[in-house]
Motif scaffolding. Sequence first.
Motif, PDB file in Angstrom:
ATOM      1  N   THR A   1       6.797 -10.371 -23.864  1.00 34.67           N
ATOM      2  CA  THR A   1       6.789  -8.924 -23.999  1.00 34.67           C
ATOM      3  C   THR A   1       6.853  -8.600 -25.487  1.00 34.67           C
ATOM      4  OG1 THR A   1       7.792  -6.859 -23.216  1.00 34.67           O
ATOM      5  CG2 THR A   1       9.301  -8.644 -23.835  1.00 34.67           C
ATOM      6  N   HIS A   2       6.579  -7.368 -25.836  1.00 36.77           N
ATOM      7  CA  HIS A   2       6.665  -7.004 -27.252  1.00 36.77           C
ATOM      8  C   HIS A   2       8.123  -6.819 -27.671  1.00 36.77           C
ATOM      9  CE1 HIS A   2       5.341  -5.774 -31.140  1.00 36.77           C
ATOM     10  NE2 HIS A   2       5.830  -4.550 -31.024  1.00 36.77           N
ATOM     11  N   GLY A   3       8.907  -6.217 -26.814  1.00 39.63           N
ATOM     12  CA  GLY A   3      10.325  -6.041 -27.100  1.00 39.63           C
ATOM     13  C   GLY A   3      10.752  -4.606 -27.289  1.00 39.63           C
ATOM     14  N   HIS A   4       9.831  -3.738 -27.653  1.00 39.63           N
ATOM     15  CA  HIS A   4      10.203  -2.344 -27.919  1.00 39.63           C
ATOM     16  C   HIS A   4      10.714  -1.628 -26.675  1.00 39.63           C
ATOM     17  CE1 HIS A   4       6.117  -2.061 -26.429  1.00 39.63           C
ATOM     18  NE2 HIS A   4       6.179  -0.736 -26.388  1.00 39.63           N
ATOM     19  N   LEU A   5      10.336  -2.088 -25.501  1.00 45.94           N
ATOM     20  CA  LEU A   5      10.804  -1.460 -24.263  1.00 45.94           C
ATOM     21  C   LEU A   5      12.150  -2.020 -23.800  1.00 45.94           C
ATOM     22  CD1 LEU A   5       7.387  -1.404 -22.342  1.00 45.94           C
ATOM     23  CD2 LEU A   5       8.455   0.452 -23.658  1.00 45.94           C
ATOM     24  N   PHE A   6      12.685  -2.988 -24.526  1.00 49.59           N
ATOM     25  CA  PHE A   6      13.934  -3.656 -24.142  1.00 49.59           C
ATOM     26  C   PHE A   6      15.036  -3.499 -25.189  1.00 49.59           C
ATOM     27  CE2 PHE A   6      10.653  -5.707 -21.645  1.00 49.59           C
ATOM     28  CZ  PHE A   6      11.238  -5.755 -20.393  1.00 49.59           C
ATOM     29  N   ASN A   7      14.872  -2.571 -26.105  1.00 42.13           N
ATOM     30  CA  ASN A   7      15.918  -2.249 -27.085  1.00 42.13           C
ATOM     31  C   ASN A   7      16.350  -3.482 -27.898  1.00 42.13           C
ATOM     32  OD1 ASN A   7      17.379  -0.192 -28.258  1.00 42.13           O
ATOM     33  ND2 ASN A   7      19.161  -0.464 -26.926  1.00 42.13           N
ATOM     34  N   ILE A   8      15.388  -4.345 -28.232  1.00 39.97           N
ATOM     35  CA  ILE A   8      15.746  -5.605 -28.889  1.00 39.97           C
ATOM     36  C   ILE A   8      16.238  -5.444 -30.325  1.00 39.97           C
ATOM     37  CG2 ILE A   8      14.344  -7.087 -27.435  1.00 39.97           C
ATOM     38  CD1 ILE A   8      12.911  -6.718 -30.661  1.00 39.97           C
ATOM     39  N   LYS A   9      16.051  -4.290 -30.922  1.00 44.60           N
ATOM     40  CA  LYS A   9      16.583  -4.082 -32.269  1.00 44.60           C
ATOM     41  C   LYS A   9      18.105  -3.959 -32.242  1.00 44.60           C
ATOM     42  CE  LYS A   9      12.577  -2.254 -34.632  1.00 44.60           C
ATOM     43  NZ  LYS A   9      12.021  -1.176 -35.458  1.00 44.60           N
ATOM     44  N   VAL A  10      18.671  -3.704 -31.062  1.00 42.34           N
ATOM     45  CA  VAL A  10      20.127  -3.597 -30.920  1.00 42.34           C
ATOM     46  C   VAL A  10      20.712  -4.937 -30.489  1.00 42.34           C
ATOM     47  CG1 VAL A  10      21.996  -2.442 -29.691  1.00 42.34           C
ATOM     48  CG2 VAL A  10      19.990  -1.139 -30.403  1.00 42.34           C
ATOM     49  N   ASN A  11      20.203  -5.486 -29.373  1.00 38.20           N
ATOM     50  CA  ASN A  11      20.654  -6.798 -28.887  1.00 38.20           C
ATOM     51  C   ASN A  11      19.686  -7.280 -27.805  1.00 38.20           C
ATOM     52  OD1 ASN A  11      21.505  -5.682 -26.322  1.00 38.20           O
ATOM     53  ND2 ASN A  11      23.373  -4.977 -27.337  1.00 38.20           N
ATOM     54  N   LEU A  12      19.965  -8.448 -27.262  1.00 34.09           N
ATOM     55  CA  LEU A  12      19.081  -9.047 -26.262  1.00 34.09           C
ATOM     56  C   LEU A  12      19.549  -8.830 -24.823  1.00 34.09           C
ATOM     57  CD1 LEU A  12      18.289 -12.474 -27.986  1.00 34.09           C
ATOM     58  CD2 LEU A  12      16.872 -10.414 -27.940  1.00 34.09           C
ATOM     59  N   VAL A  13      20.553  -8.001 -24.603  1.00 36.50           N
ATOM     60  CA  VAL A  13      21.155  -7.844 -23.281  1.00 36.50           C
ATOM     61  C   VAL A  13      20.134  -7.409 -22.229  1.00 36.50           C
ATOM     62  CG1 VAL A  13      22.855  -6.542 -21.935  1.00 36.50           C
ATOM     63  CG2 VAL A  13      23.471  -7.450 -24.173  1.00 36.50           C
ATOM     64  N   ILE A  14      19.375  -6.370 -22.503  1.00 37.22           N
ATOM     65  CA  ILE A  14      18.413  -5.863 -21.521  1.00 37.22           C
ATOM     66  C   ILE A  14      17.313  -6.899 -21.285  1.00 37.22           C
ATOM     67  CG2 ILE A  14      16.740  -4.033 -21.013  1.00 37.22           C
ATOM     68  CD1 ILE A  14      18.510  -2.171 -22.755  1.00 37.22           C
ATOM     69  N   LEU A  15      16.854  -7.526 -22.351  1.00 39.42           N
ATOM     70  CA  LEU A  15      15.819  -8.555 -22.225  1.00 39.42           C
ATOM     71  C   LEU A  15      16.340  -9.771 -21.458  1.00 39.42           C
ATOM     72  CD1 LEU A  15      12.920  -9.250 -22.885  1.00 39.42           C
ATOM     73  CD2 LEU A  15      13.695 -10.127 -25.094  1.00 39.42           C
ATOM     74  N   LYS A  16      17.593 -10.114 -21.665  1.00 38.72           N
ATOM     75  CA  LYS A  16      18.197 -11.239 -20.935  1.00 38.72           C
ATOM     76  C   LYS A  16      18.282 -10.924 -19.438  1.00 38.72           C
ATOM     77  CE  LYS A  16      22.024 -14.464 -21.379  1.00 38.72           C
ATOM     78  NZ  LYS A  16      23.242 -14.781 -22.119  1.00 38.72           N
ATOM     79  N   ASP A  17      18.660  -9.711 -19.107  1.00 37.70           N
ATOM     80  CA  ASP A  17      18.690  -9.298 -17.698  1.00 37.70           C
ATOM     81  C   ASP A  17      17.297  -9.402 -17.078  1.00 37.70           C
ATOM     82  OD1 ASP A  17      21.401  -8.796 -17.829  1.00 37.70           O
ATOM     83  OD2 ASP A  17      21.178  -6.620 -18.015  1.00 37.70           O
ATOM     84  N   ARG A  18      16.271  -8.986 -17.832  1.00 43.64           N
ATOM     85  CA  ARG A  18      14.893  -9.062 -17.332  1.00 43.64           C
ATOM     86  C   ARG A  18      14.479 -10.522 -17.136  1.00 43.64           C
ATOM     87  NH1 ARG A  18      11.438  -6.202 -14.355  1.00 43.64           N
ATOM     88  NH2 ARG A  18       9.293  -6.588 -14.951  1.00 43.64           N
ATOM     89  N   ALA A  19      14.840 -11.377 -18.072  1.00 43.39           N
ATOM     90  CA  ALA A  19      14.504 -12.800 -17.960  1.00 43.39           C
ATOM     91  C   ALA A  19      15.146 -13.418 -16.723  1.00 43.39           C
ATOM     92  CB  ALA A  19      14.953 -13.534 -19.216  1.00 43.39           C
ATOM     93  N   LYS A  20      16.403 -13.076 -16.483  1.00 45.41           N
ATOM     94  CA  LYS A  20      17.093 -13.603 -15.300  1.00 45.41           C
ATOM     95  C   LYS A  20      16.446 -13.077 -14.018  1.00 45.41           C
ATOM     96  CE  LYS A  20      21.557 -14.580 -17.381  1.00 45.41           C
ATOM     97  NZ  LYS A  20      22.985 -14.263 -17.426  1.00 45.41           N
ATOM     98  N   MET A  21      16.093 -11.797 -14.012  1.00 46.95           N
ATOM     99  CA  MET A  21      15.456 -11.218 -12.844  1.00 46.95           C
ATOM    100  C   MET A  21      14.113 -11.904 -12.561  1.00 46.95           C
ATOM    101  SD  MET A  21      14.440  -7.263 -12.121  1.00 46.95           S
ATOM    102  CE  MET A  21      12.812  -7.283 -12.815  1.00 46.95           C
ATOM    103  N   ARG A  22      13.375 -12.229 -13.610  1.00 48.67           N
ATOM    104  CA  ARG A  22      12.064 -12.871 -13.461  1.00 48.67           C
ATOM    105  C   ARG A  22      12.169 -14.400 -13.406  1.00 48.67           C
ATOM    106  NH1 ARG A  22       7.702  -9.068 -13.025  1.00 48.67           N
ATOM    107  NH2 ARG A  22       6.463 -10.916 -13.379  1.00 48.67           N
ATOM    108  N   GLN A  23      13.406 -14.919 -13.496  1.00 49.43           N
ATOM    109  CA  GLN A  23      13.697 -16.355 -13.446  1.00 49.43           C
ATOM    110  C   GLN A  23      12.943 -17.136 -14.527  1.00 49.43           C
ATOM    111  OE1 GLN A  23      12.792 -17.071  -9.268  1.00 49.43           O
ATOM    112  NE2 GLN A  23      14.967 -16.885  -8.777  1.00 49.43           N
TER     113      GLN A  23
END
Length: 170
Positions: A77-99
């Motif tokens: 993903t690009h990251g802008h939709l997952f608030n990655i400039k703050v931290n990886l929490v939302i992206l980590k949740d997405r990764a776990k959901m998508r396994q």
Amino acid sequence: MKVLVVSDNHGNREALLHLKDIYSGKVDAFFHCGDSELLADDEAVLGYNIVRGNCDFGRVYPTEWIGEVDGNKILVTHGHLFNIKVNLVILKDRAKMRQANYVFFGHTHELGCEYSDGILFLNPGSISLPRGRSEKTYAIVEDTASEIIVKFMDDSDNELTALTQVFKKQ
């Protein structure tokens, strides 16, 4: 598995063509984390598993790519939709959901990687407009039986050896 990850070329076609020329037949897959600013039928992006960034206008590219390479599940993903400039929490949740056990993203133009809960998070930096460093970068990721090796390369294809990271698989 051995893959190339690049991001944020912002219209620099030559950089993407160069990487394909150098690494074709040497890596299992090419990934682009967005902000190519190129049309989907441009020769420079053909062969890349590519996603849409915040500077990619139109809806040609998906906002997320999920797939497998040699049994490894990869989320791009690009990251802008997952608030990655703050931290990886939302992206980590997405990764776990998508396994996914690999997550490749861009957006910040700052290279970095982190291995957490069996998931590698990697931002290859920018091949055209780096932030935080002067080098224009991309990454080579190799998955072996026991470890994950991440090499950051500059735009002249020199390994930035001080940045190489090796993670023991969990």
